[in-house]
Design a protein around this motif. Structure first.
Motif, mmCIF file in Angstrom:
data_model
loop_
_atom_site.group_PDB
_atom_site.id
_atom_site.type_symbol
_atom_site.label_atom_id
_atom_site.label_comp_id
_atom_site.label_asym_id
_atom_site.label_seq_id
_atom_site.Cartn_x
_atom_site.Cartn_y
_atom_site.Cartn_z
ATOM 1 N N ARG A 151 1.194 -1.187 -0.241
ATOM 2 C CA ARG A 151 -0.182 -0.104 -0.057
ATOM 3 C C ARG A 151 1.285 1.612 -0.270
ATOM 4 O O ARG A 151 1.687 1.048 0.726
ATOM 5 C CB ARG A 151 -0.817 -0.002 1.411
ATOM 6 N N ASP A 186 -3.920 1.855 -3.298
ATOM 7 C CA ASP A 186 -4.326 3.103 -2.087
ATOM 8 C C ASP A 186 -4.532 2.820 -1.063
ATOM 9 O O ASP A 186 -5.364 1.372 -0.031
ATOM 10 C CB ASP A 186 -5.713 3.658 -2.550
ATOM 11 N N PHE A 188 -6.128 2.850 1.653
ATOM 12 C CA PHE A 188 -7.190 2.261 2.447
ATOM 13 C C PHE A 188 -9.120 2.272 1.599
ATOM 14 O O PHE A 188 -9.626 2.559 2.720
ATOM 15 C CB PHE A 188 -7.747 3.370 3.319
ATOM 16 N N SER A 189 -8.460 1.781 0.738
ATOM 17 C CA SER A 189 -9.089 1.764 -0.722
ATOM 18 C C SER A 189 -9.525 0.417 -1.162
ATOM 19 O O SER A 189 -8.190 0.137 -1.632
ATOM 20 C CB SER A 189 -8.985 2.219 -1.760
ATOM 21 N N ALA A 190 -10.436 -0.745 -0.534
ATOM 22 C CA ALA A 190 -10.527 -1.625 -0.714
ATOM 23 C C ALA A 190 -10.381 -2.196 -2.369
ATOM 24 O O ALA A 190 -10.682 -3.187 -2.649
ATOM 25 C CB ALA A 190 -11.655 -1.947 -0.036
ATOM 26 N N GLU A 191 -11.589 -1.194 -3.223
ATOM 27 C CA GLU A 191 -11.662 -0.887 -4.264
ATOM 28 C C GLU A 191 -10.701 -1.156 -5.934
ATOM 29 O O GLU A 191 -10.712 -1.613 -6.802
ATOM 30 C CB GLU A 191 -12.366 0.166 -4.732
ATOM 31 N N ALA A 192 -9.279 -0.001 -4.768
ATOM 32 C CA ALA A 192 -8.486 -0.087 -5.320
ATOM 33 C C ALA A 192 -7.861 -1.470 -5.465
ATOM 34 O O ALA A 192 -6.772 -1.554 -6.345
ATOM 35 C CB ALA A 192 -7.287 0.812 -4.696
ATOM 36 N N GLU A 195 -9.327 -3.826 -8.085
ATOM 37 C CA GLU A 195 -8.685 -2.923 -9.729
ATOM 38 C C GLU A 195 -7.536 -3.603 -9.854
ATOM 39 O O GLU A 195 -7.289 -3.666 -10.614
ATOM 40 C CB GLU A 195 -8.794 -1.373 -9.286
ATOM 41 N N TYR A 226 -12.854 -1.862 6.794
ATOM 42 C CA TYR A 226 -11.623 -1.657 5.703
ATOM 43 C C TYR A 226 -11.237 -3.157 5.597
ATOM 44 O O TYR A 226 -11.052 -4.024 4.202
ATOM 45 C CB TYR A 226 -10.237 -1.250 6.231
ATOM 46 N N GLU A 229 -12.732 -6.089 4.614
ATOM 47 C CA GLU A 229 -13.538 -6.262 3.278
ATOM 48 C C GLU A 229 -11.962 -7.126 1.907
ATOM 49 O O GLU A 229 -12.277 -8.263 1.328
ATOM 50 C CB GLU A 229 -13.888 -4.721 2.588
#
Length: 440
Positions: A151, A186, A188-192, A195, A226, A229
């Motif tokens: 990260r 990123d 603290f972005s699980a979506e990152a 992706e 976070y 996920e």
């Protein structure tokens, strides 16, 4: 007093000539020498060669969890040295302290974390973990699963692999040759993370690594949900989850291990620092029982990885006694309670001092952001180092983070700290911030 000054000057001269300091300005060291030469530690305080006493607001490097001057740890080291100071652990050789410490770690770590590989510190633990997870996937026939996702703002150490996993750009700029197959997303972005996995292909990714609380990156605390996920994403894509608890382990956050705050169990956990409270070097990689079993079943020949001091008998004896102190003195609970006192003190300062922005803490690890009160952004030049310098003059040692857009003072006092000492820390910090604010 004259003799002390003369001795200090003599040692500073030797220091400048012969001692290359880690993570220090070579130019500043050569020109100015050591700002402190410490000679004694007791509880949460250090004393330097001139007799100046300072409160250690960082447990040195986040690691002196049980405080300074613990005779029990000195005695544990002496007793073990008198019997067997060291013997190697290669070729399946073993020693009693290493066996007992491995079993104790398996007992106190969450979930099915089960088997331990010992190192000399956190950087070695990180590099070991990267090799082990890649070895694991290779044995299972997934030879393309080599990439490690880390990260931004992460810190994992300074060995070549650990530096490559670190998500702080100045560490990368020191060398022109980082290790391949390390990616950063990123913080603290699980979506990152999703992706990145979709882009790279899950079949190429061995593991995702994260500190439960980012330490050297600025004491960044994960938002609720976070890590739940993250655990789900890793499971869905057959990617191992590595928790780097080198800073947060052994009570620092008010839990024995910080991942317990988030109710997740990693496949691999890395520890060091607080495992011996810095009294001797030691680190470890702890792996889940299922992974250990598969490694045993699938491997043939020799595991060609190890360090001279893996399973060092004296270090492991100190580690055992250190954990005994943490449990006997209920230091995990003290970290939780004193952490609340620390955070409340930060809030008091925030209400009083204009240049203080966000404040945060989880147990006894915390941070105070410095901002321009007019723009609510960082000042054009770093201010946190000025706060640190003022605090040192007043008897408090803290560290600062001044990269990746941050201007932050960070804290991690020993877990034995009491309310009176917390108040002393807060008062010195308040005075230092006000002095710096007045000078801006």
């Amino acid at each position: 007093m004259v003799q002390q000054v003369e001795l200090k000057d003599y040692l500073i001269d030797l220091d400048k000539k012969h001692f290359i300091h880690p993570t220090s300005s070579l130019k500043q060291q050569h020109e100015s020498g050591a700002p402190f030469i410490f000679t004694e530690g007791k509880g949460v305080y250090l004393t330097d060669i001139t007799g100046k006493k300072v409160l250690e607001g960082m447990s040195s490097l986040w690691n002196v969890n049980v405080g300074y001057g613990r005779k029990e740890l000195a005695e544990a080291a002496r007793d073990q040295m008198e019997k067997l100071a060291y013997t190697n652990s290669f070729s399946s050789m073993s020693n009693e302290p290493a066996i007992r410490l491995a079993a104790k770690i398996a007992e106190i770590t969450p979930g099915n974390l089960h088997a331990v590989f010992f190192t000399s510190g956190g950087s070695e633990a990180n590099d070991t973990a990267y090799k082990l997870v890649r070895y694991y996937w290779k044995l299972k026939g997934f030879t393309n699963k080599t990439k490690i996702i880390s990260r931004q703002k992460a810190y994992h150490g300074v060995n070549i692999g650990a530096t490559s996993a670190t998500g702080i750009s100045p560490f990368h700029q020191m060398t022109s040759s980082l290790a391949p197959d390390f990616l950063h997303v990123d913080a603290f972005s699980a979506e990152a993370l999703r992706e990145c996995i979709e882009k790279e292909g899950a079949e190429t990714i061995a593991a995702f690594i994260a500190e439960p609380v980012q330490g050297a990156g600025g004491v960044n605390i994960a938002p609720e949900g976070y890590f739940k996920e993250i655990r789900k994403i890793c499971d869905e894509h057959h990617i191992l989850f590595i928790a780097d608890e080198v800073i947060t382990g052994f009570g620092r956050t008010g839990k024995m291990f910080a991942c317990e705050h988030y109710d997740v169990v990693p496949d691999v956990m890395l520890v060091a620092k607080g495992i011996t409270s810095g009294y001797v070097p030691l680190g470890a990689v702890i792996i889940a029982e299922t992974i250990h079993r598969e490694l045993v079943e699938l491997s043939e020949g020799v595991l060609l990885h190890g360090y001279t001091y893996s399973g060092h008998a004296t270090a492991c004896a100190v580690g055992l006694k250190n954990i005994e102190i943490i449990e006997k003195e209920n230091l995990v609970e003290n970290a939780r309670l004193m952490g609340k006192e620390l955070l409340e003190g930060f809030f008091e300062i925030q209400r009083e001092v204009d240049i203080v922005g966000e404040v945060r803490a989880l147990g006894l690890i915390g941070a105070v952001e410095i901002v321009d009160p007019v723009t609510n952004n960082r000042f054009p030049t770093l201010v946190a180092p000025k706060v640190s310098a003022e605090a040192a003059k007043r008897g408090l040692i803290v560290r600062t983070v001044g990269f990746e857009g941050m201007d932050t003072v960070v804290f991690a006092p020993p877990l034995i700290i009491n309310k009176q000492e917390i108040r002393e820390l807060i008062e010195i910090l308040r005075e230092s911030l006000l002095a710096v604010q007045e000078s801006l």
